[in-house]
Design a protein around this motif. Structure first.
Motif: not given
Lengths: 155, 213
Positions: B17, B20, B73, B99-101, B104, B131
């Motif tokens: 990632s 995002f 996210i 979890s992209s948060l 990434t 996003v």
């Protein structure tokens, strides 16, 4: 920097330190949780929590993590070499919880009831699982808790 | 994990990632052949049902863009790949919880460096990400990460740099020698999430001073 859960304040806790402690063990801990179709900290527990509710909810969650999750997970930390991270998380949860003073006034009753309802959703989901699986899943969901707590964090 | 764990067909199933954009990648194992095909499924953590990713069913390539499917996210996701070899053998592997948060990485910022006679201005442009907010408008990195700030350096010579830092978008290094080349670097920092981008680099030359000519 401090946490502001509504009127509650919790100072002297570095959220970055909590994240780094959890990231150090995240993949190992979450890999132990094979139940990908169940989640304890579901959206209904943490979504759209009002500021007023937040202090009551975080107090209940931290108390549960300290008295139930960490207490039972502790014996596995040696096995999975997660003791250092585990201690950092536990000590910081204690530091936050000890500073929380949720309002007990009567007019707050609807707020405390909503917060309690959210916590009970979490607790029931926890009790539906076998104890070992539930403790592992809850520990693996600390990142969900930290993601939610980050909203109340002020640098 | 799933009963059949034949890592000779399929390995390293994971998300990559960046800003995002979430790409699922994997490797074929030593036993995989060019005609091995792969199918991708994904789901939100806590849900029962796996969803097939359209466009990534029985594909020969080893990557699949799941940016849209993993676009919330604050959510947590799993993906899994099933490899089927020409001989009919199959293997399925799942990612770690994603979890992209958290996962990434941050690309270098987009910056315009503007040389003047005795200064260099740097304008950092907001970084759009794939996003969207509830009302549909596209978010930027700055919208998502409240503690995001920029760190700028201007290399004057081998031993001396000038530093600027902040959340605003416009910066200017003053007191420079006209008609001289400088190297500038601009980096994004996000402390709470321990994220740091690679630097954007610009090499600029201040303008000649024509006031007395």
């Amino acid at each position: 920097q401090e946490f502001r859960f509504g009127s509650c304040r919790a100072k002297g806790v570095d959220l970055q330190e909590l994240w780094e402690a959890f990231w150090a063990v995240k993949d190992a801990v979450q890999a132990q949780d094979n139940i990908t179709s169940a989640r304890l900290l579901r959206r209904e527990v943490l979504q759209d929590v009002s500021d007023a509710e937040s202090c009551h909810l975080i107090q209940a969650l931290l108390k549960f993590y300290l008295n139930t999750v960490f207490k039972h997970y502790y014996k596995r930390t040696v096995e999975f070499r997660t003791l250092k991270s585990f201690s950092t998380l536990a000590n910081n949860f204690i530091a936050i919880k000890s500073q929380l003073r949720p309002s007990q006034e009567n007019e707050m009753f609807p707020v405390t009831e909503r917060a309690r309802g959210r916590f009970l959703l979490f607790q029931r989901a926890f009790r539906r699982l076998d104890r070992e699986a539930a403790v592992t899943k809850a520990f693996g969901e600390v990142d969900i808790l930290l993601t939610w707590m980050e909203r109340f964090y002020r640098l | 994990h799933l009963a059949q764990d034949t890592s000779d067909l399929l390995q390293h199933v994971k998300f990559q990632s960046s800003n995002f954009e979430n790409i699922l990648t994997w490797d074929g194992g030593p036993e995989s052949t060019p005609d091995t095909v792969y199918s991708v499924e994904y789901k939100t953590y806590g849900e029962r049902e796996w969803l097939a990713k359209e466009g990534c069913q029985r594909i020969p390539r080893r990557s699949c863009n799941l940016t849209v499917e993993t676009g919330n996210i604050t959510e947590f996701y799993y993906a899994r790949v099933t490899a089927v070899s020409s001989g009919g053998r199959s293997a399925t592997k799942m990612t770690d919880r994603f979890s992209s948060l958290q996962h990434t990485t941050i690309k270098p910022p987009d910056v315009t460096c503007i040389p003047k006679v005795r200064s260099i201005q740097m304008i950092v442009h907001p970084t759009p990400i794939p996003v969207h907010a509830g009302d549909g408008h596209q978010l930027t990195l700055e919208d998502v990460f409240h503690d995001l700030f920029y760190r700028l350096e201007l290399h004057i010579n081998h031993t001396y740099q000038m530093h600027l830092e902040g959340k605003q978008r416009e910066y200017e290094f003053f007191g420079l020698t006209p008609d001289t080349e400088f190297l500038g670097t601009i980096t994004i920092f996000i402390p709470t999430w321990s994220k740091e981008s690679a630097p954007y680099v610009c090499r600029v030359k201040t303008l000649p001073d024509r006031t007395w000519t």
